[in-house]
Design a protein around this motif. Sequence first.
Motif, mmCIF file in Angstrom:
data_model
loop_
_atom_site.group_PDB
_atom_site.id
_atom_site.type_symbol
_atom_site.label_atom_id
_atom_site.label_comp_id
_atom_site.label_asym_id
_atom_site.label_seq_id
_atom_site.Cartn_x
_atom_site.Cartn_y
_atom_site.Cartn_z
ATOM 1 N N VAL A 36 71.905 -48.693 -13.167
ATOM 2 C CA VAL A 36 71.015 -49.077 -12.065
ATOM 3 C C VAL A 36 70.398 -50.442 -12.368
ATOM 4 O O VAL A 36 70.104 -50.770 -13.517
ATOM 5 N N SER A 37 70.193 -51.226 -11.327
ATOM 6 C CA SER A 37 69.459 -52.492 -11.476
ATOM 7 C C SER A 37 67.987 -52.213 -11.181
ATOM 8 O O SER A 37 67.653 -51.241 -10.499
ATOM 9 N N PRO A 38 67.097 -53.061 -11.679
ATOM 10 C CA PRO A 38 65.671 -52.779 -11.477
ATOM 11 C C PRO A 38 65.285 -52.689 -10.005
ATOM 12 O O PRO A 38 64.521 -51.801 -9.613
ATOM 13 N N ASP A 39 65.824 -53.580 -9.193
ATOM 14 C CA ASP A 39 65.438 -53.561 -7.773
ATOM 15 C C ASP A 39 65.985 -52.336 -7.048
ATOM 16 O O ASP A 39 65.326 -51.774 -6.178
ATOM 17 N N GLU A 68 61.431 -53.473 -17.389
ATOM 18 C CA GLU A 68 60.396 -54.436 -17.781
ATOM 19 C C GLU A 68 59.074 -54.075 -17.099
ATOM 20 O O GLU A 68 59.051 -53.401 -16.067
ATOM 21 N N ILE A 104 58.400 -54.104 -13.260
ATOM 22 C CA ILE A 104 59.111 -53.053 -12.522
ATOM 23 C C ILE A 104 58.500 -51.683 -12.838
ATOM 24 O O ILE A 104 58.289 -50.862 -11.947
#
Lengths: 703, 703
Positions: free
Chosen positions: B467-470, B502, B505
């Motif tokens: 998964v990406s942070p966004d 991070e 997020i």
Amino acid sequence: MKTFRNENQVRKISIGTCFPTDTILDRSFSEASYDTEAILEICDLKTKVLLKFEMSDADCVYGLGENLRGINKRGYQYESFCSDESKHLPGKTSLYAAHNFFIIHGESNLGVYIDFSGKINYDIGFSCIDEMSILVAGKDFDIYLYEGTLNEIVKQFRQSIGMNYVPPQWAFGYQQSRWSYENADIVREIAKGFETYDIPCDAIYLDIDYMERFKDFTVSDERFPDFRSFVDSMLQKDIKLVPIIDAGVKIEPDYDVYEEGIENDYFCTDIEGNPFVAAVWPGKVHFPDFLNPDARKWFGKKYHFLLDQGIKGFWNDMNEPAIFYSEQRLKETFEWLKAHENTNLDIYSFFEMIEKVNGLSNAVADYKNLYHKVGTQRVNHYEVHNLYGYNMTRAADEGFKQFDENQRVLLLTRASHIGMAKHSGIWTGDNHSWWEHLKLNIQMMPSLNMVGFLYSGADTGGFQDDVSPDLMVRWLQFSLFTPLLRNHSALGTKMQEPWRFEEKIRLQLRDIIRLRYALIPYLYSEFMKASIQFDMLFKPLSFEYTSAEADGVEDQLLVGESLMIAPVYEQNAKGRTVYLPEKMLLWKASAYENINTSQLEEVEAGYHYIKAHLNEILIFIRPGKLLPLVAPMDRVSKLKKNELSVIGYGSGYLKYELYEDDGESFDFKRGEYHLSILEVDHNQVVKSNNSHHSLKNQWIVRA
Amino acid sequence: MKTFRNENQVRKISIGTCFPTDTILDRSFSEASYDTEAILEICDLKTKVLLKFEMSDADCVYGLGENLRGINKRGYQYESFCSDESKHLPGKTSLYAAHNFFIIHGESNLGVYIDFSGKINYDIGFSCIDEMSILVAGKDFDIYLYEGTLNEIVKQFRQSIGMNYVPPQWAFGYQQSRWSYENADIVREIAKGFETYDIPCDAIYLDIDYMERFKDFTVSDERFPDFRSFVDSMLQKDIKLVPIIDAGVKIEPDYDVYEEGIENDYFCTDIEGNPFVAAVWPGKVHFPDFLNPDARKWFGKKYHFLLDQGIKGFWNDMNEPAIFYSEQRLKETFEWLKAHENTNLDIYSFFEMIEKVNGLSNAVADYKNLYHKVGTQRVNHYEVHNLYGYNMTRAADEGFKQFDENQRVLLLTRASHIGMAKHSGIWTGDNHSWWEHLKLNIQMMPSLNMVGFLYSGADTGGFQDDVSPDLMVRWLQFSLFTPLLRNHSALGTKMQEPWRFEEKIRLQLRDIIRLRYALIPYLYSEFMKASIQFDMLFKPLSFEYTSAEADGVEDQLLVGESLMIAPVYEQNAKGRTVYLPEKMLLWKASAYENINTSQLEEVEAGYHYIKAHLNEILIFIRPGKLLPLVAPMDRVSKLKKNELSVIGYGSGYLKYELYEDDGESFDFKRGEYHLSILEVDHNQVVKSNNSHHSLKNQWIVRA
């Protein structure tokens, strides 16, 4: 993003002694130092180099050519390692290409090209949302940095890699393909279908089954008896046949290509120096060593076998190179299987087995066991992997020039690398009949243009899986604008020639294909002007309009100087939202015959929901611009290009610069082409500087 | 679409003597004749039946429960045959469920339920754009036809299948999962993570590794020593553990479940009457015969082993049933492999090999070799395939009732069928960390609700891939509203607990999870009212607003009576288009603490582009409506539910009917719950009919 504090617009940083890639032709760059301010960090790892760039919240990242995801590449990871990726899933990081050029676009713009042919990994805000980190799997490469506007950066980069490939003009016509039209009778039936249903078509493709047991530069006598006469009979109908060529050469005694390759050491070798054995379509093959100039010349000349028989175009496939399996890997896999045959395979060992079998193909270990001969040097393939397809295609192109140096030949290729755009167009590989892949097609066009692949397009309708009638219509409504417009589908899927659909849909498909032929004067002009000027045909809105809104648009494109398009790419959608950066003229196009002023409507700047029934295409004409059209015919060659119609939007005289040439030679490279300035007012063509254009119809809306 | 010319709102057509599926509880229907006008055609094929329905251009088709594609199912093909489909690709036709209920929505509406447990294929305008054809693979089934408004049709259908499953209230809290938190220390660390970062959480899941070699109803002593104390220590923190249960029982002498099953003939058999050998997680297993009431009772009681140790919830997996391989198929595959080991595998034979190996799993031939014992009758599994997971889950639910008939237990299941919603909630299976699957999640919720799966949700953040942070943020912003809110990810993927990201997020994720707890009074109220009233929690706009525009909206949902949501589901999007069927109040929600009137804005009816930064959630409050909120706490049990805040939009007194009960018993089924009418004007709570609610904050905008 950090920016230059420097006068130079283009700078080069050499990290090591770069392996010659032949990608950069213009070498007039100022040398920049290692610690240029444009790059946040360059970390010298043991065998790799890590580059870091800062991104601010509003920055977009464009580029990476043929790749997954949106126009803005932020938020994901990518890999530059040409890969036979047959699924194009959102979780993948690499397709068939390695295009290491990107632009960080924010308050200022920074273009970056990394001239390296091994593996590069990008993390563009995936691990850390505001950081871009790039891992280069080697230490010998150059970095080029470009500054300016988005358009200036692309132009500078494109100039440095040379003018892009230009196909013959007929290749702007509709092209029909399938895996496979497997014999001459079937090809004839397909040609007949276009006649019966009165649908324009300029080319029919021959997929793998035309060959004798998948051997390059052979034709199956059984399936295509008297091939030369058959090709000729199709040419008499002005239908061009386009056969496929595989990178792998079948291992078969007495097969000339195999024998010559062995005799002359033209094949890639394994670590022990024996010709590397991989398997692709024919089963076991050797790979020609396209990095060896002699092998390249030899292979290029092989195309003459088909050119001699009247063939006018080719598609080079499997040249990543794709490897179904290597002899060694297959052996190891079988050993693993036999050792586990009578064990209790549980969730972990069962999936290990599945992965072993699926992992037979395109294994990194195989690429690492593959060698090239470059001069006297043995070069490991893994380190220069991305040069392979490029040089196969270069071989073909150089072979064509040898056959007839002034004749354009249609050439498409699957694997590609920066610099290859000089030699060939590309299709975007084995997509699926998915709405998601129509969207991917839309979003990929600008980044392909950035790296010089102007002649490109996707398998319209989708290669794998079954297409639905509405997807076929919507996809064709977009491919209407792509220079390569090819309908292609795979074995075992629903047939997708236009007449395989119910009448209502077939008639819509016919209307769209006819509209395509009507657009050819515009598309060819814009394509050629963009080629000559190192410009893009498809642009994101942000290349022409400066605003956060324009930066955010991921599903509209500027096509040439006059048009903005807003394709519908969602099933059952009866319209879509469109962002207009300025007031434009909307043409809800359906069929050439239907054009009238009631289809034309001014739309104010801003966001709008605009209805678009299944047969309607949303085309916007920019203010002050003209769109020339010609009456559709069933072949490109028949278009009466001096009898034009126009749609225009603006006040007073509207101008359009029409490009024309012979459509088949390279004379344009010597300046032998016409640029006619069409000036139109509300009543007539006022002026055409070579005055041979007459105006059939005009639909002008005063701005 | 053809419509009734009939007074009856619900009618039944019996095609044959239906196998008892127990899906329909309310049997008070009038019998309709075979040639009802509502159906265009019923074709009696040899062993199958083909049904055809007409669709007009504007008709939408809703329903089919858990399935691919949009809210409107037109334009594709679907299959009802519970399938362990691990990819959820657009080209697939079936997921884990078989939900044969749909509504053709046009000028009038027709609801259709086909009560059949074998395979059904739907072609909804895929082959012919205006025709829906349904192929039922058998001749013994009932068709129920429903007429009325969309809401009336759903209500009638839902009444006939019985009230849906209701979980304990804590199951509305945030739940954390992964394949796997593989031992007690890791689970403790996860719990600690939530404490450290002050993020609410009510449950942690135990995936397959908690068991002793994947054996149902065992706990690994090594990984979870003294399990009872461990569960207890977590309960003291008010963290519930939720273990997984597999449909397959490991073949292992001396393992009690296996031995008892063999002794009592509780396992499914093969054609020869021997227990059928399949393989799943533990390798070789037998499948309990859940169609046999004695086996069901026996298996249900097995859950007591874990309930006894303090377990409060379960997820039943692999109950399609998934088959990695059968003994026989594996043998045949190995024979094929060995026969081809030294041949030249070319494109056709190589892919035949790949398909053979990948085709080991879930083969139709295996399902056809599987038998149930129903009374004295042997029933072939293939013909009743879709009843399997249903009855496993029924076994569990009945087992729970036997353990404590008035205690709600969290129960999720993967495979499902109409009627199972009485017993359990569902999660939507093994999705991916793809933006496309977030969209699928959004679009699937209403159709799940239509067939009674109100307690449901997807693996937030995505199970497979990284998964990406966004994406994590945007997905959680949607799951904020789904009754089941579970973050789950697979072995080998990026860890996706909130603190793996991070800080920026992580803080956003925390804010969203806290907002979820703030919304629980509303979500629980709306969930319970919808359950009691056979209504839906998530509705397409067309269920409440009549217009072509509302019909066309595929990416906004009504959630309960007060809200419309417009999730952002595209990467890098900084906003989205929203269609407002009427003027509403927009709440750009970010964090509970940030709520203030500057976040509230009236938006006119129509289409709008609305900005939404990564931390902003677009929530619309419908005119005249209130949204109650509570201050977030780290557990559901700690919420001070009598101290409410409200956001409201309207003039004069605004009313909201708040549902409350004890959150853990079934007393509500006997009417033991509170419905408090909150009436708020611009200054205060005017009235609460049980008068124990105090108002902390209010943000009311006058319409």
